[in-house]
Design a protein around this motif. Structure first.
Motif, PDB file in Angstrom:
ATOM      1  N   ALA A   1       0.817  -1.216   0.000  1.00 49.49           N
ATOM      2  CA  ALA A   1       0.000   0.000   0.000  1.00 49.49           C
ATOM      3  C   ALA A   1       0.855   1.272   0.000  1.00 49.49           C
ATOM      4  N   PHE A   2       1.914   1.290   0.853  1.00 52.43           N
ATOM      5  CA  PHE A   2       2.736   2.499   0.963  1.00 52.43           C
ATOM      6  C   PHE A   2       4.202   2.226   0.614  1.00 52.43           C
ATOM      7  N   TYR A   3       4.478   1.129  -0.007  1.00 53.07           N
ATOM      8  CA  TYR A   3       5.849   0.739  -0.357  1.00 53.07           C
ATOM      9  C   TYR A   3       6.561   1.892  -1.069  1.00 53.07           C
ATOM     10  N   GLY A   4       7.711   2.292  -0.518  1.00 56.54           N
ATOM     11  CA  GLY A   4       8.529   3.300  -1.189  1.00 56.54           C
ATOM     12  C   GLY A   4       8.051   4.729  -1.032  1.00 56.54           C
ATOM     13  N   CYS A   5       7.105   4.978  -0.119  1.00 59.92           N
ATOM     14  CA  CYS A   5       6.661   6.361   0.130  1.00 59.92           C
ATOM     15  C   CYS A   5       7.663   7.020   1.078  1.00 59.92           C
ATOM     16  N   PHE A   6       8.740   7.501   0.523  1.00 59.36           N
ATOM     17  CA  PHE A   6       9.872   7.974   1.311  1.00 59.36           C
ATOM     18  C   PHE A   6       9.524   9.174   2.189  1.00 59.36           C
ATOM     19  N   LYS A   7       8.528   9.962   1.792  1.00 61.40           N
ATOM     20  CA  LYS A   7       8.183  11.164   2.547  1.00 61.40           C
ATOM     21  C   LYS A   7       7.073  10.930   3.570  1.00 61.40           C
ATOM     22  N   LEU A   8       6.569   9.711   3.651  1.00 61.18           N
ATOM     23  CA  LEU A   8       5.549   9.391   4.645  1.00 61.18           C
ATOM     24  C   LEU A   8       6.215   9.268   6.013  1.00 61.18           C
ATOM     25  N   GLN A  27      10.401   0.670   3.072  1.00 63.52           N
ATOM     26  CA  GLN A  27      11.083   1.820   2.473  1.00 63.52           C
ATOM     27  C   GLN A  27      10.242   3.100   2.540  1.00 63.52           C
ATOM     28  N   THR A  28       9.533   3.261   3.659  1.00 61.68           N
ATOM     29  CA  THR A  28       8.836   4.526   3.880  1.00 61.68           C
ATOM     30  C   THR A  28       9.680   5.417   4.784  1.00 61.68           C
ATOM     31  N   GLY A  71      16.575  -3.400   8.997  1.00 55.33           N
ATOM     32  CA  GLY A  71      17.089  -2.139   8.485  1.00 55.33           C
ATOM     33  C   GLY A  71      16.384  -0.894   8.979  1.00 55.33           C
ATOM     34  N   THR A  72      15.621  -1.003  10.084  1.00 50.39           N
ATOM     35  CA  THR A  72      14.982   0.184  10.647  1.00 50.39           C
ATOM     36  C   THR A  72      15.978   0.913  11.554  1.00 50.39           C
TER      37      THR A  72
END
Length: 228
Positions: A1-8, A27-28, A71-72
């Motif tokens: 749903a939010f995969y790769g939403c770097f600015k979230l 990768q959010t 990786g968090t």
């Protein structure tokens, strides 16, 4: 749903949710997560490589699947009543310093691999350490293994900074199976001493698996003197 939403950076979860499903927040840009008490499961890669995620509450979660927090940026975590934690679930977290595992039965492969700042590990009720659990945890200098542990797989403690392992099996040759490469091999092999309670010391040899066995002085019976 939010995969790769770097600015979230933040999100509010409604009460009633039961799981964070596969890859949902991978990768959010999330910085902090407050899970409602109804969330019981983190699925595969749920928060993988959310590199800014520094805080998440896990006390109500009963299923943590592979790679879910890989990786968090969390610094500590308390996990309770999880039968098994998946492969690499906490691996390569550069900020992780402490982990407390209460009644967590099985730790799957490479779970804390390369967590270079991990220095405090508390376990209760754990029975199985699978392959490579603490591999590369260079800040980990000592660890206490609960007597509930019955199996330790290869590479579990390789490339760590461990110098002391505290154990309390009455007879390690019968109570636990430790694979030959559990403590690494070659350049990855560690050098440490076993420390055991005085009450079980005589059930051990002077050396176990090639490592010196000593009495844990904190468990010694104090000498009592009586005045005349």
């Amino acid at each position: 749903a939010f995969y790769g939403c770097f600015k979230l950076e933040s999100i509010n979860f409604p009460e009633g949710m039961t799981a964070i499903t596969e890859h949902t927040f991978q990768q959010t840009g999330l910085k902090s997560v407050v899970l409602p008490s109804t969330v019981k499961s983190l699925k595969v890669c749920a928060f993988q490589d959310a590199k800014n995620l520094a805080s998440i509450n896990l006390e109500n979660v009963t299923e943590i699947v592979a790679w879910s927090l890989y990786g968090t940026a969390i610094t500590n975590a308390v996990v309770k009543n999880v039968s098994s934690i998946g492969d690499c679930a906490f691996a390569r977290i550069p900020t992780l310093e402490s982990i407390e595992l209460q009644n967590v039965g099985e730790l799957r492969g490479w779970m804390f691999q390369d967590c270079a700042k991990l220095k405090s590990v508390k376990m209760t009720g754990t029975e199985v350490l699978n392959q490579g659990i603490f591999s590369g945890c260079t800040a980990l200098t000592e660890i206490k293994l609960p007597s509930s542990i019955a199996f330790i797989d290869d590479w579990s403690f390789e490339k760590t900074g461990i110098k002391k392992i505290f154990a309390s099996w009455a007879d390690p040759s019968k109570d636990v199976v430790i694979n030959a490469n559990a403590f690494g091999s070659g350049d990855g092999k560690i050098d440490f001493k076993w420390y055991v309670p005085e009450s079980v010391y005589w059930g051990w040899d002077d050396f176990y698996m090639g490592y010196l066995v000593e009495i844990d002085q904190n468990t010694s019976v104090p000498v009592i003197t009586l005045d005349n």
